[in-house]
Write an enzyme that holds these catalytic residues in place. Structure first.
Site, PDB file in Angstrom:
ATOM      1  N   CYS A   1      -8.317 -10.556  -4.901  1.00 35.21           N
ATOM      2  CA  CYS A   1      -7.932  -9.775  -6.692  1.00 35.21           C
ATOM      3  C   CYS A   1      -6.445  -9.001  -6.045  1.00 35.21           C
ATOM      4  O   CYS A   1      -5.905  -8.588  -5.539  1.00 35.21           O
ATOM      5  CB  CYS A   1      -8.724  -8.429  -6.605  1.00 35.21           C
ATOM      6  SG  CYS A   1      -8.368  -7.417  -7.782  1.00 35.21           S
TER       7      CYS A   1
ATOM      8  N   CYS B   1      -5.128  -5.883  -8.334  1.00 35.67           N
ATOM      9  CA  CYS B   1      -5.974  -4.527  -7.195  1.00 35.67           C
ATOM     10  C   CYS B   1      -4.274  -4.365  -6.225  1.00 35.67           C
ATOM     11  O   CYS B   1      -4.099  -3.555  -6.011  1.00 35.67           O
ATOM     12  CB  CYS B   1      -6.837  -4.934  -6.770  1.00 35.67           C
ATOM     13  SG  CYS B   1      -8.079  -6.151  -7.734  1.00 35.67           S
ATOM     14  N   ASP B   2      -4.146  -5.919  -5.480  1.00 35.29           N
ATOM     15  CA  ASP B   2      -3.294  -5.448  -3.915  1.00 35.29           C
ATOM     16  C   ASP B   2      -2.176  -6.607  -4.179  1.00 35.29           C
ATOM     17  O   ASP B   2      -1.552  -6.191  -3.259  1.00 35.29           O
ATOM     18  CB  ASP B   2      -4.413  -6.850  -2.882  1.00 35.29           C
ATOM     19  CG  ASP B   2      -5.980  -5.490  -2.706  1.00 35.29           C
ATOM     20  OD1 ASP B   2      -5.527  -5.015  -3.339  1.00 35.29           O
ATOM     21  OD2 ASP B   2      -6.416  -6.241  -2.239  1.00 35.29           O
TER      22      ASP B   2
END
Ligand code: NDP
Length: 317
Positions: A140, A143-144
């Site tokens: 992701c 997300c990261d």
């Protein structure tokens, strides 16, 4: 009660990611006495992430597993009956919905909230698995990606998700290597154009990942094999993103609910309602676009409110 009389509940929640737990918190506070079966991975996809920095309410970030523990505690605090087990079969002939857990426990439910999520597909390398837990491998980018600001990263895949995530990463990172296994991309032309016109994305065609390299702090590189030339190439990257598709965990609902060609459940737009009365779908099991913890949680809330209203309209207490 006879030993073999199926247990009857007002609200059965299948799955224990952000969507399932949020549905549980709302359903429990509405006195629906929800029963939750967690599935094999209690906590869902976030159990495989390290740091979560984009979930509101955690100003200093939190580890994915810790966050899911908080969700669990909050769901239990209001009386959710949380049990470990996997839904393996359903019968939605109705009006009471039947669900089998681990093939042998039969539950009867007035409402069912499906929060079974989706699973990211992975390459299947041992080193990929290793650095998923140490850090540096992610499915992701939204997300990261932030953790790799100003650094070089790689992403595998050639669909719309990979293109979208590559351009997202290109804004944060110094350089993005996009590893494509064939000589062309599956993504829509518009998405491909964006990738090919972004100066700090280098597409590496006909390439396969052989190994992800790293140390105790996380990823430091990757070895890729270029099929056409037979050569191996080492990429010095600190983040390795895998964007080769997701699979919604919806196999047991096939034939009962409307789904798209990949298996995502189709809910009535703007609601969690499925075509079966009293059966609601929330979170990633019905969302292939946003796939965030916070959107899944919001959708879980919708499922519980829809279930509560359905029960109230039917006069079921
Ligand atoms: P897709 O299934 O469309 O694409 C997966 C990609 O991963 C393919 O390019 C495939 O390669 C590649 N791949 C699969 N396995 C491997 C492997 N083992 N090694 C290397 N590469 C591999 O998944 P997406 O997540 O990209 O998209 C899912 C759906 O969501 C699609 O319908 C897409 O259009 C949609 N979507 C739409 C968006 C939008 O409109 N904004 C954004 C994101 C997704 P190959 O092509 O060789 O099979």
């Amino acid at each position: 009660m006879l030993m073999n009389t199926p247990e009857h509940v007002h609200c059965l929640i299948i799955g224990s990611g952000p969507a399932g737990y949020t549905a549980a918190i709302y359903a429990a506070r509405a006195d629906l006495k929800p029963l939750m079966y967690t599935g094999m991975e209690q906590g869902g996809q976030l159990m495989q992430t390290t740091e979560v920095e984009n979930y509101p309410g955690y100003p200093n970030g939190i580890k994915g597993p810790e966050m899911m523990h908080d969700f669990l505690e909050q769901a239990k605090r209001f009386g959710t009956d949380v049990r470990f087990g996997m839904a393996t079969k359903v019968d939605f002939t109705g009006p009471v919905h039947k669900v089998w857990i681990d093939d042998n426990i039969e539950i009867h439910a007035d409402t069912v909230i499906i929060a079974t999520g989706a699973s990211a597909k992975w390459l299947g390398l041992d080193s990929e698995n290793k650095y998923k837990s140490i850090g540096g491998v992610s499915a992701c980018a939204v997300c990261d990606g932030f953790f790799y600001r100003g650094k070089d990263v790689a992403i595998v895949g050639a669909g719309d998700t990979a293109c979208e995530e590559a351009t997202y990463l290109a804004k944060l990172c110094k350089k993005v290597y996009m590893i494509v296994r064939r000589g062309e991309m599956r993504a829509s032309k518009a998405m491909q154009h964006r990738v090919l016109n972004t100066p700090n994305i280098e597409v590496i065609w006909n390439a396969e990942t052989k190994e992800i390299l790293g140390d105790e702090n996380g990823v430091t590189g990757a070895i890729i094999h270029i099929d056409k030339t037979g050569e191996d190439r080492k990429l010095d990257v600190y983040g390795f993103f895998v964007a080769i598709g997701h699979k919604p965990n919806t196999d047991i609902f096939k034939g009962w609910l409307d789904m798209d060609e990949t298996g995502y459940i189709i809910a009535v737009p703007g609601t969690s309602k499925t075509k079966i009365e009293g059966v609601f779908a929330v979170g990633d099991a019905q969302d292939k676009i946003y796939r965030q913890a916070v959107t899944a949680a919001g959708s879980g809330c919708m499922g519980a409110l829809d279930a509560e209203r359905y029960l109230a309209a039917k006069g079921i207490h």
